[in-house]
Scaffold this motif. Structure first.
Motif, mmCIF file in Angstrom:
data_model
loop_
_atom_site.group_PDB
_atom_site.id
_atom_site.type_symbol
_atom_site.label_atom_id
_atom_site.label_comp_id
_atom_site.label_asym_id
_atom_site.label_seq_id
_atom_site.Cartn_x
_atom_site.Cartn_y
_atom_site.Cartn_z
ATOM 1 N N ARG A 72 0.881 -1.414 0.099
ATOM 2 C CA ARG A 72 -0.153 0.006 -0.171
ATOM 3 C C ARG A 72 0.823 1.272 -0.103
ATOM 4 O O ARG A 72 0.661 2.125 0.753
ATOM 5 N N LYS A 105 5.089 6.579 1.940
ATOM 6 C CA LYS A 105 4.489 5.905 3.281
ATOM 7 C C LYS A 105 3.772 4.502 2.654
ATOM 8 O O LYS A 105 3.241 4.686 1.421
ATOM 9 N N GLN A 107 2.498 0.386 4.499
ATOM 10 C CA GLN A 107 1.945 -0.379 5.650
ATOM 11 C C GLN A 107 2.949 -1.658 5.372
ATOM 12 O O GLN A 107 3.488 -2.180 4.501
ATOM 13 N N TRP A 108 3.624 -2.091 6.611
ATOM 14 C CA TRP A 108 4.379 -3.319 6.763
ATOM 15 C C TRP A 108 3.779 -4.240 7.477
ATOM 16 O O TRP A 108 2.993 -4.118 8.334
ATOM 17 N N ASN A 109 4.250 -5.688 6.971
ATOM 18 C CA ASN A 109 3.733 -6.779 7.637
ATOM 19 C C ASN A 109 4.898 -7.803 7.832
ATOM 20 O O ASN A 109 5.957 -7.835 6.785
ATOM 21 N N SER A 118 2.137 -6.133 12.446
ATOM 22 C CA SER A 118 2.035 -4.952 10.956
ATOM 23 C C SER A 118 2.129 -3.766 11.714
ATOM 24 O O SER A 118 2.131 -3.621 12.937
ATOM 25 N N THR A 120 2.807 0.799 10.093
ATOM 26 C CA THR A 120 2.930 1.700 9.148
ATOM 27 C C THR A 120 4.506 2.030 9.070
ATOM 28 O O THR A 120 5.138 1.958 10.067
#
Length: 478
Positions: A72, A105, A107-109, A118, A120
């Motif tokens: 994202r 910017k 999102q991290w998982n 998870s 940001t």
């Protein structure tokens, strides 16, 4: 049927390499102006772009590896200086952009054994460089085309901050996988720019090269050849022919070659040939619009001639005897296509028309044919641009009136010719010259203000050289 015919005519014209009737030359100075506008548009495209997901593994020493995904992603901020843009002779345009910064910017998982987490992140890229080689050409339908043939990118430095979840764990290992992320991001810079170029190419390919005007005309504007690109300028040749929208057909004259010299001190030079304007006159004539009925109500009260048989008796003595005290009507129409010709610093308009005279029966709309007058006029003009207004003056070079046919017997047209000549030179032309002295506003182009515009009439064509100033392109516009 007629629209199908127009398509066939357009294809045939391109196949026969029709001489262009409109030419445009964009100089290096104009390219610099276009660079500013194009950079603002490109910034808007990048800010809207979605960056593809990235993934990898981070080694946590003896604990093993954590799999991560960055998704994202979108550009949050962008600081883009003006690029260096120059013509690449025979190819297109070379674009070199250095020293711009960008914040992304997303999102991290993470996935470690059976643990998922998870949050940001914000990623900053500094001193980014992009080098693009753009090829400028034309497609089979006469549209301008732009494509990327080479792209190189670089990133001077990059920082990444994780938020949410167990982000503090990932942050401890940034130095270990930052280079990996930087490489992946760098690989996606050129595709992001190229998607913007593809969007421009799609817009150009969808543009209508047959432009409807005034509901009755079509201006056919495909490119007749690929753009000619030199180190100092880019030249475009357009068909520039008008057609009747109802039923198009080719005029009985052809487009002649003309050479448009570039004006290096101006951004853009536009050349319009005699053929372009004359094809518009022919198209108007083909639609039947170059005709009018003139009645006595349309004649100024102080004019010495009125459209009734008593007044016209001074020119046709037998008329009031045959049809006493009857109003008259003149059906005036172009007997041949009005033609414009250009000579250095001078424009000439040749008009040939006929006027059929009728007597109107009292208490009736029935018309009695009387006679037909054939007239020709040669009108000269000088034009120039001052304070962004088209100015100039007109003069009557020649005017003749002859009797073409008559149902009331022969008569001399010389007295009527003298009166009309006086009316044209003392009333009609002074009125038009007063408007030309004040000036007519030059048509505006959306988001662009023309400046320092110069008009020059040459043999066979008129050239308009101009500079421009404008604001950023609105979103969605090109």
């Amino acid at each position: 049927m007629c629209r199908s015919l127009l398509l066939l005519l357009s294809l045939a014209a391109c196949a026969m390499a029709t001489n262009p009737a409109i030419k445009a030359v964009l100089t290096d100075k104009g390219l610099k102006f276009g660079t500013k506008v194009g950079t603002e548009w490109l910034q808007a495209q990048i800010l809207k772009a979605q960056i593809p997901d990235m993934s990898g593994d981070v080694s946590l020493s003896i604990l093993g590896s954590v799999h991560y995904t960055l998704s994202r992603m979108g550009v949050a901020r962008l600081n883009m200086p003006l690029p260096s843009v120059v013509f690449s002779e025979g190819t297109g345009v070379q674009v070199d952009l250095t020293g711009f910064n960008m914040a992304v910017k997303g999102q991290w998982n993470t996935h470690y054994l059976f643990i998922r987490d998870s949050g940001t992140f914000r990623l900053g890229m500094f001193n980014v460089g992009v080098s693009l080689q753009l090829q400028v050409g034309s497609d089979e339908n006469g549209h301008l085309s732009v494509s990327s043939v080479q792209c190189r990118s670089s990133i001077g430095a990059m920082d990444i901050l994780f938020h949410g979840g167990a982000s503090w764990v990932l942050q401890q290992f940034v130095t270990q996988f930052k280079h990996q992320i930087q490489s992946q991001v760098q690989e996606k810079i050129c595709p992001t720019f190229e998607r913007g170029i593809q969007g421009l190419e799609s817009h150009l390919a969808a543009m209508n090269v047959s432009i409807p005007l005034y509901r009755v005309l079509l201006l056919d504007m495909p490119l007749t050849s690929s753009p000619a690109i030199q180190a100092s300028d880019l030249s475009l040749d357009f068909k520039g022919e008008f057609y009747s929208a109802q039923c198009p057909k080719e005029p009985p004259f052809v487009s002649e070659k003309f050479q448009l010299p570039p004006q290096e001190r101006f951004m853009l030079t536009l050349g319009v040939s005699e053929f372009c304007l004359n094809s518009a006159a022919f198209a108007y004539m083909s639609t039947g619009l170059l005709q009018i009925n003139i009645t006595d109500k349309m004649i100024p009260p102080h004019f010495p001639i009125h459209l009734n048989t008593s007044s016209f008796g001074q020119f046709v003595p037998q008329l009031p005897k045959l049809y006493p005290n009857m109003l008259m009507l003149f059906h005036v129409y172009a007997s041949s296509t009005p033609l414009v010709s250009f000579l250095p610093d001078n424009a000439t308009l040749l008009l040939s028309a006929s006027a059929k005279a009728y007597a109107i029966k009292p208490n009736s709309s029935a018309l009695i044919p009387l006679f037909r007058l054939d007239l020709s006029a040669n009108i000269g003009g000088k034009f120039f641009v001052e304070d962004m207004m088209l100015k100039g003056s007109l003069m009557l070079n020649n005017f003749t009136l002859t009797l073409g046919a008559s149902e009331v017997g022969t008569f001399s047209t010389l007295p009527l010719q003298k009166v009309l000549n006086v009316g044209i030179t003392t009333m009609a032309l002074p009125l038009l010259n007063a408007k030309l002295k004040h000036g007519l506003p030059i048509p505006a182009i959306k988001n662009v203000n023309l400046s320092n515009t110069v008009l020059k009439v040459n043999k066979g064509f008129v050239a308009v050289a101009t500079d421009a100033a404008g604001s950023a392109l609105e979103e969605g516009q090109l």
